[in-house]
Design a protein around this motif. Sequence first.
Motif, mmCIF file in Angstrom:
data_model
loop_
_atom_site.group_PDB
_atom_site.id
_atom_site.type_symbol
_atom_site.label_atom_id
_atom_site.label_comp_id
_atom_site.label_asym_id
_atom_site.label_seq_id
_atom_site.Cartn_x
_atom_site.Cartn_y
_atom_site.Cartn_z
ATOM 1 N N PRO A 173 29.885 30.824 -0.632
ATOM 2 C CA PRO A 173 31.095 31.042 -0.397
ATOM 3 C C PRO A 173 31.343 32.440 -0.905
ATOM 4 N N ILE A 174 30.402 33.055 -1.905
ATOM 5 C CA ILE A 174 30.870 34.518 -2.196
ATOM 6 C C ILE A 174 30.514 35.297 -1.098
ATOM 7 N N SER A 175 29.189 35.026 -0.614
ATOM 8 C CA SER A 175 28.705 35.815 0.408
ATOM 9 C C SER A 175 29.911 35.912 1.596
ATOM 10 N N LEU A 176 30.533 34.555 2.014
ATOM 11 C CA LEU A 176 31.568 34.686 2.922
ATOM 12 C C LEU A 176 32.803 35.267 2.574
ATOM 13 N N TYR A 177 33.169 35.208 1.133
ATOM 14 C CA TYR A 177 34.225 36.006 1.023
ATOM 15 C C TYR A 177 34.046 37.496 1.102
ATOM 16 N N LEU A 178 32.917 37.989 0.638
ATOM 17 C CA LEU A 178 32.549 39.383 0.618
ATOM 18 C C LEU A 178 32.696 40.031 2.118
ATOM 19 N N PHE A 179 32.483 39.080 2.880
ATOM 20 C CA PHE A 179 32.659 39.480 4.447
ATOM 21 C C PHE A 179 34.115 39.345 4.996
ATOM 22 N N LEU A 180 34.702 38.329 4.528
ATOM 23 C CA LEU A 180 36.056 38.115 5.026
ATOM 24 C C LEU A 180 37.081 39.160 4.561
ATOM 25 N N GLY A 181 36.628 39.424 3.327
ATOM 26 C CA GLY A 181 37.302 40.562 2.384
ATOM 27 C C GLY A 181 37.516 41.902 2.988
ATOM 28 N N GLY A 182 35.982 42.184 3.217
ATOM 29 C CA GLY A 182 35.809 43.551 3.765
ATOM 30 C C GLY A 182 36.471 43.449 5.384
ATOM 31 N N LEU A 183 36.272 42.594 5.904
ATOM 32 C CA LEU A 183 36.937 42.496 7.381
ATOM 33 C C LEU A 183 38.469 42.885 7.254
ATOM 34 N N ILE A 206 46.902 39.102 12.821
ATOM 35 C CA ILE A 206 47.023 37.787 12.759
ATOM 36 C C ILE A 206 45.664 37.288 11.864
ATOM 37 N N VAL A 207 44.687 38.342 12.097
ATOM 38 C CA VAL A 207 43.337 37.960 11.506
ATOM 39 C C VAL A 207 43.314 38.035 9.996
ATOM 40 N N PRO A 208 43.771 39.165 9.313
ATOM 41 C CA PRO A 208 43.683 39.322 7.992
ATOM 42 C C PRO A 208 44.337 38.231 7.048
ATOM 43 N N PRO A 209 45.621 37.736 7.419
ATOM 44 C CA PRO A 209 46.123 36.605 6.607
ATOM 45 C C PRO A 209 45.004 35.412 6.601
ATOM 46 N N ILE A 210 44.633 35.143 7.781
ATOM 47 C CA ILE A 210 43.686 34.081 7.797
ATOM 48 C C ILE A 210 42.325 34.284 7.227
ATOM 49 N N ALA A 211 41.816 35.371 7.276
ATOM 50 C CA ALA A 211 40.342 35.745 6.717
ATOM 51 C C ALA A 211 40.733 35.640 5.119
ATOM 52 N N LEU A 212 41.742 36.618 4.620
ATOM 53 C CA LEU A 212 41.929 36.342 3.177
ATOM 54 C C LEU A 212 42.166 34.938 2.783
ATOM 55 N N SER A 213 43.072 34.218 3.273
ATOM 56 C CA SER A 213 43.229 32.782 2.901
ATOM 57 C C SER A 213 42.154 31.966 2.862
ATOM 58 N N LEU A 240 46.032 39.478 -5.089
ATOM 59 C CA LEU A 240 47.448 38.803 -5.127
ATOM 60 C C LEU A 240 48.386 39.639 -4.486
ATOM 61 N N ILE A 241 48.247 40.849 -4.533
ATOM 62 C CA ILE A 241 49.324 41.884 -3.783
ATOM 63 C C ILE A 241 48.927 41.836 -2.277
ATOM 64 N N VAL A 242 47.510 41.909 -1.896
ATOM 65 C CA VAL A 242 47.397 42.301 -0.457
ATOM 66 C C VAL A 242 47.655 41.037 0.479
ATOM 67 N N THR A 243 47.307 39.876 -0.132
ATOM 68 C CA THR A 243 47.392 38.662 0.755
ATOM 69 C C THR A 243 48.794 38.441 1.296
ATOM 70 N N PRO A 244 49.796 38.430 0.305
ATOM 71 C CA PRO A 244 51.141 38.430 0.604
ATOM 72 C C PRO A 244 51.568 39.455 1.562
ATOM 73 N N LEU A 245 51.065 40.681 1.383
ATOM 74 C CA LEU A 245 51.570 41.984 2.402
ATOM 75 C C LEU A 245 50.910 41.702 3.991
ATOM 76 N N SER A 246 49.780 41.086 3.806
ATOM 77 C CA SER A 246 49.274 40.919 5.198
ATOM 78 C C SER A 246 49.909 39.710 5.828
ATOM 79 N N PHE A 247 50.413 38.723 5.099
ATOM 80 C CA PHE A 247 51.357 37.586 5.749
ATOM 81 C C PHE A 247 52.548 38.490 6.289
ATOM 82 N N ILE A 248 53.095 39.264 5.232
ATOM 83 C CA ILE A 248 54.434 39.818 5.834
ATOM 84 C C ILE A 248 54.195 40.817 6.926
ATOM 85 N N TRP A 249 53.116 41.389 6.889
ATOM 86 C CA TRP A 249 52.782 42.321 8.070
ATOM 87 C C TRP A 249 52.661 41.718 9.359
ATOM 88 N N THR A 250 51.902 40.205 9.338
ATOM 89 C CA THR A 250 51.899 39.527 10.576
ATOM 90 C C THR A 250 53.119 39.197 11.133
#
Lengths: 177, 319
Positions: free
Chosen positions: B25-35, B64-71, B108-118
């Motif tokens: 999960p850590i490796s996966l998160y590091l990829f999704l967070g970077g993406l 649409i991708v960042p909110p899904i990736a971050l979630s 905590l700040i970026v995830t909601p912002l990514s949803f708002i952007w979408t």
Amino acid sequence: MRYAMVIDTLKCVGCSDCVVACQTENNVPLGYCRDWITETVDGTYPNIVMELKSERCNHCDNAPCVRCCPTGASHIVDGGIVLVTADECIGCGACIESCPYDARYQHPDGYVDKCTFCHHRLEKGQLPACVSVCPTKCMYFGDLDNPNSEVSQLLKNRKYKTLAPEAGTNPHVFYLI
Amino acid sequence: MQEELFTSGRNIPNIDPSLQIWHWPISLYLFLGGLAAGILFFAALFYILKKDNEYSTAVKVISIVPPIALSLGLMALVYDLTHKLYTWQLYTTFRIESPMSWGAWVLLIVTPLSFIWTFSYYREVYPKTEAKLKLFQRLKFLNTFEQFIVKNRIYIAYALVPLALILGVYTGILLSAFNARPLWNNAILGPLFLTSGLSTGAAAIILLSKNTKERHLFGKIDLALIIIELALIVHMIMGYYAGSQVQLEAMQLLVGGDFTVMFFGFVVILGLIVPAVMELIELIGYKVPVIVPAMLVIIGGIVFRFVMVEAGQLTRFLY
């Protein structure tokens, strides 16, 4: 006040009494331990030297585990003892990754656990469980800030080493050699 | 003099022989967070540059991708915690010395912002979905909310540029802060993970874009990022070579050790050099199916995270 442990590698026989005493005193779950024995053999037969020592959390001054902890669950209390507050620990494992001594483990209940220098015993004026049971009396415990304490005197008069000093942690478990 | 070193005694089934406590999960998160960081960075940057209609995939469609990736990434992170019920303790304090604390707050700040952007592009990009769902007709307040966001979108973009960069760097700093793991403990890991994140972000934009001009621009950006990333990897290896004994031993995992095929084969050659050459060939004017280099970059990014997380945990101080 700065607690320190001094262990005489020349007197240690590697009996693991300290390990069992710790597991009993601190209810350490089966299959885990907060201290352990290492046995190092150096040289080529017949010229070999064996060193036995009891290892545990080094209660570092510059503790990487405390630095990396995101919640403040890992903290340093009076006397320089590094402790973990179970209710604040989220089990992220950052402290385990940051420890050069691999002194921490994830308790089956989820939080991270480690040697406390038997903080609960010190409060009652008792020695840590491992020190109190050592059959060869190779372990010493005391205040490093007091120049007359047993540990200060031993470090003044004997040769000693610490583990991985190059990690920059300033550990407070000393090994007499 | 011959020397033999033999250490035993620490035979504890649940702790030894290796303290591998960070898993996939850590490796996966590091990829999704970077993406997500890469995509959000480009989206916000091109919006600020007022190129949002010209490069609509980068700013609008891909949002649409960042909110899904971050979630997904956040779920993976929480899944890897062993004391999950206490996760809220992250937000009772801010610890300036702990990279994980920085990461928790930035997320905590970026995830909601990514949803708002979408959300702000929802009606524009998905008119058919809206025609079916009729969300804006059913929930009137969404109209006011959308107006408010669209009006303030530029401020969100200004905030997202530095936040995305922090998010991208954080994925590397998270590892490099541990001096006990010599493979991770180098200052270049932050910029390297950021570059890799931006590169995978650009690759994702290429994958989704239907506009040749946009694909070419991001092809060029991706090519530049790949070259920077290769240079950073060379620096990283040179740093290990010039390092202390523990770093030399750590490097052997990547160079001539268990992870050599994964690192040089999948990350460096298939994930960086091959897509770079293909993107170069396309830029010259030959026809190359863009999906191939873009997918290679993304897969290389995933493998890179897995290699670094797995290999790093095998390295330690020897005493």
